[in-house]
Each structure stands twice: as structure tokens, then as C-alpha cells.
Design a protein around this motif. Structure first.
Motif, short mmCIF file in Angstrom:
data_model
loop_
_atom_site.label_atom_id
_atom_site.label_comp_id
_atom_site.label_asym_id
_atom_site.label_seq_id
_atom_site.Cartn_x
_atom_site.Cartn_y
_atom_site.Cartn_z
N SER A 74 -12.52 -2.27 -8.14
CA SER A 74 -11.68 -0.96 -8.46
C SER A 74 -10.75 -0.57 -7.68
CB SER A 74 -12.78 0.01 -8.97
OG SER A 74 -13.39 0.28 -7.63
N LEU A 75 -9.93 0.05 -8.03
CA LEU A 75 -8.89 0.73 -7.18
C LEU A 75 -9.45 1.64 -6.03
CD1 LEU A 75 -6.12 1.76 -10.03
CD2 LEU A 75 -5.96 -0.13 -8.28
N ALA A 76 -10.40 2.26 -6.41
CA ALA A 76 -11.23 3.09 -5.22
C ALA A 76 -11.52 2.06 -4.05
CB ALA A 76 -12.28 3.69 -5.95
N GLU A 101 -1.50 4.58 -3.94
CA GLU A 101 -0.76 5.70 -3.19
C GLU A 101 -1.55 6.76 -2.14
OE1 GLU A 101 -1.82 7.38 -7.41
OE2 GLU A 101 -1.26 5.51 -6.31
N ARG A 102 -2.99 6.43 -2.29
CA ARG A 102 -3.57 7.07 -1.22
C ARG A 102 -3.83 6.52 -0.02
NH1 ARG A 102 -8.81 4.91 -0.47
NH2 ARG A 102 -9.10 3.05 -2.13
N LEU A 103 -3.34 5.17 0.10
CA LEU A 103 -3.29 4.57 1.33
C LEU A 103 -1.93 4.44 1.85
CD1 LEU A 103 -5.58 1.76 -0.09
CD2 LEU A 103 -6.20 3.56 1.57
N ALA A 163 5.31 0.10 6.87
CA ALA A 163 5.65 -0.43 5.60
C ALA A 163 7.41 -0.29 5.63
CB ALA A 163 5.09 0.31 4.36
N ILE A 164 8.40 -1.44 5.64
CA ILE A 164 9.43 -1.44 5.03
C ILE A 164 9.64 -2.49 4.07
CG2 ILE A 164 10.15 -0.82 7.57
CD1 ILE A 164 10.80 -3.83 8.05
N ILE A 165 8.84 -2.81 3.11
CA ILE A 165 8.86 -3.68 2.24
C ILE A 165 9.75 -3.04 1.08
CG2 ILE A 165 7.87 -5.70 1.00
CD1 ILE A 165 5.45 -5.27 2.75
N ALA A 166 11.05 -3.01 1.18
CA ALA A 166 11.63 -2.24 0.15
C ALA A 166 11.77 -3.12 -1.16
CB ALA A 166 13.21 -2.05 0.38
N GLY A 167 11.64 -2.49 -2.31
CA GLY A 167 11.64 -2.87 -3.42
C GLY A 167 10.66 -3.73 -4.14
N ILE A 168 9.37 -3.62 -3.35
CA ILE A 168 8.08 -4.10 -3.94
C ILE A 168 7.34 -3.17 -4.90
CG2 ILE A 168 5.83 -5.09 -3.27
CD1 ILE A 168 6.98 -6.58 -1.09
N GLY A 169 7.29 -1.86 -4.27
CA GLY A 169 6.32 -0.82 -4.85
C GLY A 169 7.32 0.31 -5.14
N SER A 170 6.82 1.49 -5.13
CA SER A 170 7.50 2.84 -5.63
C SER A 170 6.56 3.97 -5.55
CB SER A 170 7.90 2.71 -7.06
OG SER A 170 8.48 4.26 -7.42
N SER A 171 7.16 5.30 -4.96
CA SER A 171 6.62 6.39 -4.90
C SER A 171 6.48 7.11 -5.93
CB SER A 171 7.07 7.05 -3.72
OG SER A 171 8.60 7.56 -3.93
N ILE A 172 7.12 6.73 -7.19
CA ILE A 172 7.43 7.44 -8.39
C ILE A 172 7.16 6.44 -9.57
CG2 ILE A 172 8.96 9.04 -7.53
CD1 ILE A 172 11.29 7.47 -8.75
N PRO A 173 6.62 6.73 -10.83
CA PRO A 173 6.14 5.90 -11.77
C PRO A 173 7.75 5.19 -12.24
CG PRO A 173 5.20 8.00 -12.11
CD PRO A 173 6.11 8.11 -10.99
N PHE A 174 7.43 3.82 -12.56
CA PHE A 174 8.71 3.14 -13.07
C PHE A 174 8.48 2.84 -14.58
CE2 PHE A 174 10.47 1.14 -8.83
CZ PHE A 174 10.96 2.26 -8.27
N GLY A 175 9.19 3.14 -15.54
CA GLY A 175 9.25 2.74 -16.96
C GLY A 175 9.42 1.33 -17.20
N ASN A 176 9.94 0.45 -16.27
CA ASN A 176 10.19 -0.87 -16.55
C ASN A 176 8.77 -1.58 -16.41
OD1 ASN A 176 12.30 -1.25 -18.22
ND2 ASN A 176 13.68 -1.50 -16.28
N PHE A 222 0.98 -1.03 0.04
CA PHE A 222 0.06 0.08 0.05
C PHE A 222 0.85 1.26 -0.11
CE2 PHE A 222 -2.96 -3.46 1.54
CZ PHE A 222 -3.92 -3.10 1.03
N GLY A 223 0.52 2.20 -0.62
CA GLY A 223 1.32 3.62 -0.76
C GLY A 223 2.06 3.66 -2.17
N SER A 224 2.02 2.66 -2.88
CA SER A 224 2.88 2.55 -4.32
C SER A 224 1.98 3.29 -5.41
CB SER A 224 3.31 1.26 -4.40
OG SER A 224 3.64 1.07 -5.93
N VAL A 225 2.61 3.89 -6.31
CA VAL A 225 1.90 4.59 -7.37
C VAL A 225 1.73 3.67 -8.38
CG1 VAL A 225 2.83 6.82 -6.63
CG2 VAL A 225 3.79 5.47 -8.53
N THR A 226 2.57 2.66 -8.46
CA THR A 226 2.81 1.73 -9.66
C THR A 226 1.32 1.22 -10.12
OG1 THR A 226 4.89 1.09 -8.96
CG2 THR A 226 4.02 -0.43 -10.63
N PHE A 227 0.58 0.71 -9.03
CA PHE A 227 -0.82 0.24 -9.39
C PHE A 227 -2.00 1.15 -8.39
CE2 PHE A 227 1.51 -3.27 -11.40
CZ PHE A 227 0.72 -3.54 -12.55
#
Length: 343
Positions: free
Chosen positions: A324-326, A214-216, A221-234, A206-211
Motif C-alpha cells: 500500500s502507499l502507506a 507526497e508525504r515523503l 531530489a533533482i530528478i526533473a520531469g519524473i514526478g509532480s507537485s500538482i496533479p497532471f491530467g495526462n 519521492f514527493g510526487s503527488v502523481t502516485f
């Protein structure tokens, strides 16, 4: 002729440690559930990327490679540089522990580590800013851009070969943390060249912009490497069939449960993937589920495994199915993504 017992057959002698550690151990966790357990999975990404860059002439021997990392990729890149005679500079997350940092430094990498911060988003923004500042100072270095350069997909074709040879024929679902997108994406793209019906289930915090979560906020959270606070092109959203969003407590339950039930010591991303995969595997017993165990649990000893008495029982946990994401909500939500684009 005397037959040599199987246990006495000589093991392969590797020319470099990266060859020895890159292949996974495949471990059966249930009738239709298999774990691909790695010491560090991103060796595939780093080796494949570095070889491609050298072969194409984009990078020359002796050049310095730079990137930002929360730990696993940093070590993989440092080992790839060691193998191919390149210099390495890592802009490290505040979550990189002393064990990984010491290995990086002994391998010859220079390390810029971010100070403690109030959030992983701030940590990530600081790292990107530092990389850009270094590039401005040293135009001779090559930025690996693990989050955006598709060259990181290349190495996972080899892993797909291993999976195709080792797993039973029939329906297959790969379950793994999304992260930069290259590991699950590269593996599944290669598998789908053989069978377009191979499914991919991604794991997000939760908190990742990837999918779109980010509103949650997950306060632990210390799950490094799973999500992101910025969009990833890959991240290629159209590769994913299904998503699970898992909070820290539930990922911890999965990681501790995996060690308790199967004696497998793995990280939080593996714990979250195991939790999701065992749920889905029970609902579809005719399908094989391959769980990606990207790294070991060593960097989570203090915050996860030393607190094992507090871990929830995975048998008592279940996700909320959302449309839905909502509708996303902590601690665990799941949704059919259906290989669609995002934004």
C-alpha cells in the motif's frame, strides 16, 4: 553485379533535425533487457501535438505557442515551432541549464526562467502562475498544456511502430518515468492495440503527488520531469501495472552504472528506470523489458557524473516490496499497481 557493403549504404537525408533525432537507438543491455535511448524523447510529443493542432485549425501558422517546462519538452517544442513556422515562449524551470537555455534562445524562443527556489513544488507553482499571467496579457497565444492536453499522446504511435518491428515477439514490459504521463502512456496505449497484455512499469520520485508519495521527501531530489507537485491530467493511472519509487542516490547509481557498464550517457530518469528494469528482468527472464531513456546526461554532469566516485553499486541495491502507499519508504519501494484508478 557488385554488392555494395552494408557500411557504405547511404543514410537517409532528413528535411529537418527533428526527423533525425526523434527515433531512438535500441541498445541491448542484457539477455531480455533493451534500452530505447533518445537524444530527446519529447520530440514525438511536440511534433505530434503541433501537427494535430495545425491540422485541426486550433493553431494557425505564425501563432505563438507557450508552455512550462523543466527542459526536455521546452527544447522539443522550440524545434517543432522552428519546423512549422510558429513562435515559441517557454516558462522555464529553475533547473533549466545554460546549455538548454542558449539553444532555446538561438532557435527563436523567448524564455522566462524562474529564480532559484527552496523546492521543485514552489518552482512548479511559479511557472503555472506565470503562464496564466501571460495568457491574460496575450489571449492570442496558445497554451500547449503538456501536462493536461491529451493531444501529446498522438506522436507516440510512431514510436510504438518502431518498438513492435524491432523487439522480439512475446511478452513485453515497458519501463519508464511517468512524468506528464504522455510518453509511457502514449507508447503503451498504441502497443496494447496489438497486444493488450503489454505491461507498463512507471518510475516516480519521492514527493510526487502523481502516485501518492507526497508525504515523503528526498532532500537531494533533482530528478526533473519524473514526478509532480500538482496533479497532471495526462497521467492515466489505469495504464500502469507496476510502480517503482526511487530516490536521488539510487537513480544516480543507475545512471552512473549505465555509463560504466554499457557506455550509455543518459539522464537520471533513465538511471532510475534502468535500475528498476534490471531488477525486474532478472525475476522474469522469459519477458522482454524495454527501458525508456528519455534524454542524455548532459544536464546532470555537475550534480551526478562529476561525483561518480560516490555512486552506489547497483548490484548491491534492491527495492522494498510494499502492499500500500502507506508503506512507501526511501530509498526504493515497488508495488503492483494493477491498472487501477487513483483518487
Amino acid at each position: 553485379m557488385t554488392r555494395v557493403p552494408e557500411a557504405m549504404v547511404a543514410a537517409a537525408v532528413h528535411e529537418h533535425i527533428t526527423d533525425a533525432i526523434k527515433d531512438p537507438s535500441l541498445i541491448r543491455l542484457g539477455p531480455n533487457l533493451v534500452l530505447a535511448r533518445f537524444e530527446t524523447m519529447k520530440v514525438y510529443a511536440a511534433l505530434g501535438a503541433v501537427r494535430s493542432l495545425l491540422d485541426s485549425g486550433i493553431v494557425r501558422p505564425g501563432q505563438t505557442l507557450i508552455d512550462s517546462s523543466s527542459g526536455i519538452y521546452a527544447l522539443a517544442l522550440a524545434m517543432a515551432c522552428h519546423r512549422y513556422g510558429l513562435q515559441c515562449h517557454i516558462v522555464a524551470s529553475t533547473t533549466v541549464d545554460a546549455t538548454i537555455r542558449a539553444q532555446l534562445e538561438v532557435l527563436g524562443a523567448t524564455v522566462d526562467q524562474m529564480p532559484p527556489s527552496a523546492s521543485l513544488q514552489l518552482d512548479q507553482e511559479r511557472r503555472v502562475g506565470r503562464v496564466r499571467a501571460l495568457l491574460a496579457e496575450r489571449p492570442d497565444v496558445h497554451w500547449m498544456r503538456q501536462y493536461h492536453d491529451e493531444v501529446h499522446y498522438a506522436g507516440y504511435a510512431e514510436l510504438a511502430e518502431i518498438a513492435a518491428r524491432s523487439l522480439p515477439a512475446g511478452a513485453l514490459t515497458v519501463v519508464g518515468a511517468v512524468g506528464t504521463g504522455a510518453s509511457t502512456g502514449g507508447l503503451v496505449e498504441s502497443l496494447r492495440q496489438r497486444d493488450p497484455e503489454v505491461r507498463l512499469t512507471g518510475i516516480q520520485p519521492f514527493g510526487s503527488v502523481t502516485f501518492g508519495s507526497e508525504r515523503l521527501s528526498d532532500p537531494e531530489a533533482i530528478i526533473a520531469g519524473i514526478g509532480s507537485s500538482i496533479p497532471f491530467g495526462n497521467v492515466r493511472h489505469t495504464l500502469y501495472d507496476r510502480l517503482h519509487w526511487v530516490d536521488f542516490r539510487y537513480a544516480m547509481a543507475g545512471a552512473v552504472g549505465l555509463l560504466r557498464e554499457h557506455a550509455v550517457f543518459a539522464g537520471l530518469s533513465t538511471g532510475a528506470a534502468y535500475l528498476a528494469a534490471r531488477w525486474e528482468a532478472r525475476a522474469e527472464p522469459e519477458r522482454t523489458f524495454l527501458v525508456i531513456g528519455a534524454d542524455t546526461g548532459h544536464r546532470y554532469v555537475d550534480k551526478v557524473f562529476s561525483r561518480h566516485q560516490d555512486a552506489l553499486d547497483p548490484e548491491l541495491l534492491f527495492p522494498v516490496e510494499v502492499g500500500s502507499l502507506a508503506e512507501l519508504s526511501l530509498p526504493w519501494s515497488t508495488m503492483d499497481w494493477a491498472r487501477r484508478a487513483y483518487r
